[in-house]
Design a protein around this motif. Structure first.
Motif: not given
Length: 156
Positions: A12-14, A99-106, A140-146
């Motif tokens: 859940a990030c660009p 790659a970009p995904a829906a709603a500002g996700r990657t 990684f997911v936890a860090a990317a999603e803040g």
């Protein structure tokens, strides 16, 4: 041919943030139990360029090489030779796409291949790495999603 490991998931990030967290912020989220020394007080470095090194540096300045960047295309793709706990001649290849995904996700796509270089150990080493990816990616997911700040908050 030994089948590669292929992993796909979303964060859940660009893409720019996902790429930067994986590369520039790798020291913030990479778990100590996925290093050579297993120490919490080391520095993990990914040099941001083709030919850049991936390594850990202990507090005493000892460096342990993990790999070398072979493709550098921010913020969409990078690849590297990977030989953590192995000789460089036994390096496998990791390629990661953002790659970009829906709603500002990657959408993150990982392919870890080249197990044949390990000969008869190739399949067992691949299977061990599959388990390694499963325990690495939540950090990684936890860090990317803040979620959380700093290495101390990364699950071990």
């Amino acid at each position: 041919m030994i089948d590669p490991i292929r992993l796909t998931f979303e964060v859940a990030c660009p893409p720019e943030r996902a790429f930067d967290v994986w590369t520039a912020d790798i020291d913030r989220w990479w778990p100590a139990d996925h290093t050579v020394t297993g120490s919490d007080d080391l520095l993990v470095v990914l040099e941001p360029r083709r030919g850049g090194r991936i390594f850990e540096r202990t507090r005493g300045g000892i460096e342990h090489e993990w790999g070398e960047v072979t493709v550098w295309e921010p913020p969409s793709r990078f690849a590297y030779l990977w030989h953590l706990r192995r000789d460089r001649a036994d390096a496998t290849t990791v390629e990661i796409r953002f790659a970009p995904a829906a709603a500002g996700r990657t959408r993150v796509e990982i392919e870890h291949r080249g197990w044949e270089v390990l000969g008869t150990d190739g399949e067992s080493w691949r299977d061990r790495n599959r388990g390694g990816w499963a325990t690495l990616l939540p950090s990684f997911v936890a860090a990317a999603e803040g979620a959380g700040e700093g290495r101390a908050n990364v699950p071990r």
